[in-house]
Design an enzyme around this catalytic site. Structure first.
Site: not given
Lengths: 467, 286
Positions: A99, A50
């Site tokens: 990342h 989300c």
């Protein structure tokens, strides 16, 4: 061969955009298949939660890879290219590795240290793996990322303490009572936050829930919702004597519980400790109550300050985690560099040369008194054989290396000639293929860790109070 | 055979050091490793068994009377305190795993007593006729048990007070350290039980002591002896603890403060015959 990460997250895009770009779980296999169908893309993992949608890919060239991935996003999600592009970020090579490791370590999360992300990364990888969208590089990258995610949790305190008010209350209760097993909680008044706290308490073993409210009917409704027993408001003292934990959140402008009442309660409890949680604004319980013997009173500010200092603790832990991530990235980079063509060729040559010299020496031991000429002939003969034999593979390898999936040739070569250990001198041994299943799931995480979402819920609630 | 006893004692010391290090390591470990926890308990259990073995071999070879020495006194104390701790772990660890913290305090004390014991290994104690009695044997055994139990009690009382102060001051988050300590409820109850134990043993210590003293005319003035008076004082403090706890529900802070006062009285009792003349003067090391 390049690793790139393309995506958007809560840091770059508002919820309206994130919604449009996200991939529901059941569409992932299809999306992945579509994605690896692009000419420059050889491997892909789609991580969609989300808070973020990210696509990790192994591509032949960075620029065309980026272009293909943006094309894919626009086509698949039916979006306009220029509307999407401003929200996207890109990482390539070591920065992409960095990342994904930070994401798996929850350092990039909205609530640093939350535990869900590790499970989500694992699910994303498993989907891609099952859809056969990954191969050597991303398999290695994601297994490594999951290990990093686990490592930061075991080696630092990043996920240790509660960062939501409701969970902080549970943690405090556990410092008063050894176990919450079989305890009784009394809920006074209604509210989303008190319901959340009660749910946590029940999850931690509390078995009996008593609910009371000014209007009995409302108490009854609340009790039904929480699976508890409704109590008349007049019986509050009687109930407090039976309860171990009290949560109060009425809308009353005055104190609902005063010192003399609690003193009576403590007398009836024979001084057994009681934990009072006042999450009402304005407060329900006279703060003087906290000075009573064996009474532990926490109001919303106290809990908030517990949460604040836990957050500060996490920030300190996050600093340590960044260091761990840096080191792990360096490890991974040293592995990936073995997939480069030039070092592989030179290692292959070295290997061949060392074999040649060894064999030559053996042969020379049998022939004594060889002349200079004979020696140089032997030398030239062996060198010739080795070079001729290696010539074709080396030329082909150079050709293939720049094509899609070229590193597969390099990897095969390394494997066939047993070059792995030689390429990684001083480094770790290259292959640690751990079964994906042995890596943890969210269920493995300590239960103190389900509160990242609560925190968001609480922010909604407290936002409501302020408004 | 004496050498066998020495070897067993040394091995016990090694096991105790291992146990101490493991308990301390587990206490500071970010994540509890199951085999580390088991190793700590195993090492403590090994230390206990080896101490018993060493003591029994010594008693068996040289006889009960000749084996009494400062060394034995300290070795027995180390054995008892390990035993009491293991008992607590057996009873509590499943419900309240945080009581294992106590191991990190108790096992180093065991190690210290083993070193103190070894330090006085050469010291001999020739038992006078006054001491050659089963009453004295029981008296000493009960005393060692009482001291061991009160050591555990004071550990828990201190843990309780630290934890309680933090919770009352609402500085609960300030120290992640105290999260690893047992809850208020567990430390309070453990302190209470240890004091029940210590109080019972103290009663027996005083009882057997008086019986033996009454048998001998030269000890008839026992009620003037400083060690006996100190023991009675300790007994009264613990009695007070148990009394107010049952009658006036003094649990928690007040009770634990009383427990700590009782422990200091106990320490004074232990050293009383070093500081002041006493009929216990030859019993140094007990």
């Amino acid at each position: 061969m390049h690793i790139i990460a393309t995506g958007l997250s809560h840091k770059t895009a508002p919820i309206e955009v994130r919604e449009k770009v996200s991939f529901p779980e059941d569409r992932l296999p299809d999306a992945l298949e579509c994605l690896v169908g692009y000419p420059s893309v050889s491997e892909s993992v789609i991580l969609s939660t989300c808070n973020r949608t990210e696509i990790y890919s192994v591509v032949a060239g960075v620029e065309e890879g980026k272009a293909d991935i943006i094309d894919f996003l626009c086509e698949y999600q039916d979006l306009k290219r220029n509307a999407l592009e401003k929200y996207l970020y890109f990482h390539e090579g070591p920065s992409a590795v960095h990342h994904v490791f930070r994401v798996a370590s929850s350092l990039d999360s909205m609530v640093v240290g939350e535990a869900q992300i590790l499970g989500q990364v694992k699910e994303a990888y498993t989907s891609a793996y099952e859809a056969q969208a990954t191969s050597a590089v991303l398999n290695k990258l994601f297994r490594h990322a999951l290990q990093v995610g686990k490592r930061v949790r075991t080696e630092t305190e990043i996920g240790e303490s509660a960062v939501s008010i409701s969970y902080a209350a549970v943690e405090l209760a556990k410092r008063v009572f050894e176990s919450l097993e079989g305890r009784t909680v009394l809920v006074v008044g209604a509210g989303e936050m008190s319901e959340l706290t009660v749910k946590h308490l029940i999850a931690n073993g509390v078995t009996k829930v008593l609910v009371t409210n000014r209007t009995f009917k409302r108490a009854k409704e609340l009790a039904d919702g929480l699976g508890g027993e409704a109590i008349k408001f007049d019986d509050i003292i009687e109930s407090m004597a039976r309860a171990d934990i009290l949560i109060s959140s009425t809308a009353s402008p005055d104190f609902v519980i005063d010192k003399s009442e609690v003193a009576t309660v403590m007398h009836r409890r024979r001084n057994k400790p009681i934990f009072l949680i006042d999450i009402a604004l304005p407060r329900d319980i006279d703060p003087e109550v906290g000075n009573l013997y064996n009474v532990f009173l926490y109001d919303i500010d106290d809990l908030q300050s517990v949460v604040q200092s836990n957050l500060a603790e996490r920030a300190r832990a996050a600093h340590l985690c960044e260091g761990i991530v840096e080191r792990e990235v360096a490890d991974f980079i040293s592995w990936i560099s073995t997939l480069e063509v030039v070092p592989t060729i030179s290692t292959l040559k070295e290997r061949a040369e060392s074999i040649r010299l060894l064999e030559l020496e053996k042969a020379l031991k049998r022939f004594k008194d060889l002349s200079e000429d004979e020696l140089s002939v032997l030398n030239a003969l062996t060198t010739g054989i080795v070079n001729k034999l290696l010539h074709e593979p080396i030329v082909r390898l150079k050709e293939c290396a720049n094509q899609k999936d070229g590193y597969l040739y390099i990897e095969s070569l390394r494997h066939l000639f047993d070059l792995e250990s030689r390429l990684l001198q001083g480094g770790k041994t290259s292959e640690v293929p751990r079964s994906v299943k042995s890596l943890g799931t969210v269920a493995d995480c300590p239960d103190g860790e389900r509160h990242a979402l609560d925190r968001q819920a609480e922010q909604r609630v407290s936002g409501g109070i302020e408004g | 055979m004496e050498k066998l006893a020495i070897i067993a004692f040394w091995l016990a010391a090694v096991a105790s050091i291992t146990a101490s290090l493991m308990y301390i390591k587990n206490f500071f470990a970010k994540v509890e490793k199951k085999d580390h926890v088991e190793l700590a308990t195993l090492a403590a259990a090994a230390a206990f068994m080896l101490l018993i073995t060493s003591i029994l071999i010594r008693v068996g070879t040289v006889g009960f009377e000749r084996s009494a020495s400062p060394f034995m006194g300290r070795a027995i104390f180390a054995m008892f305190i390990t035993g009491v701790y293991l008992m607590i772990e057996m009873v509590y660890a499943r419900r309240a795993p945080r009581v294992r913290v106590l191991g990190a305090f108790v096992m180093p004390v065991v190690v210290i007593f083993e070193f103190l014991a070894w330090h006085v290994y050469r010291l001999n104690l020739t038992l006078t006729d006054q001491l050659k009695s089963a009453w004295v044997g029981m008296h000493v055994t009960f005393a060692v048990s009482a001291y061991a139990a009160m050591t555990v009690a004071v550990g828990m009382a201190v843990v309780y007070l630290l934890q309680e102060r933090q919770l009352k001051n609402k500085k609960a988050a300030a120290s992640a350290f105290l999260k690893r300590f047992p809850s208020l409820e567990a430390s309070d109850s453990l302190c209470n039980r240890s004091i029940v134990l210590s109080f019972s043993f103290l009663t027996l210590v005083i009882g057997t002591g008086i019986i033996r003293a009454e048998m001998l005319p030269e000890w008839s003035q026992w009620y003037q002896d400083v060690k006996i008076l100190a023991a009675v004082a300790t007994w009264l403090v613990f009695g007070f603890y148990l009394g107010v706890r049952t009658l006036f529900d003094w649990r928690g802070r007040r009770a634990n403060v009383v427990a700590i006062i009782g422990f200091f009285a106990g320490i004074f009792t232990y050293f009383a015959n070093y500081l002041l003349p006493s009929i216990h003067s030859y019993g140094k090391g007990f």
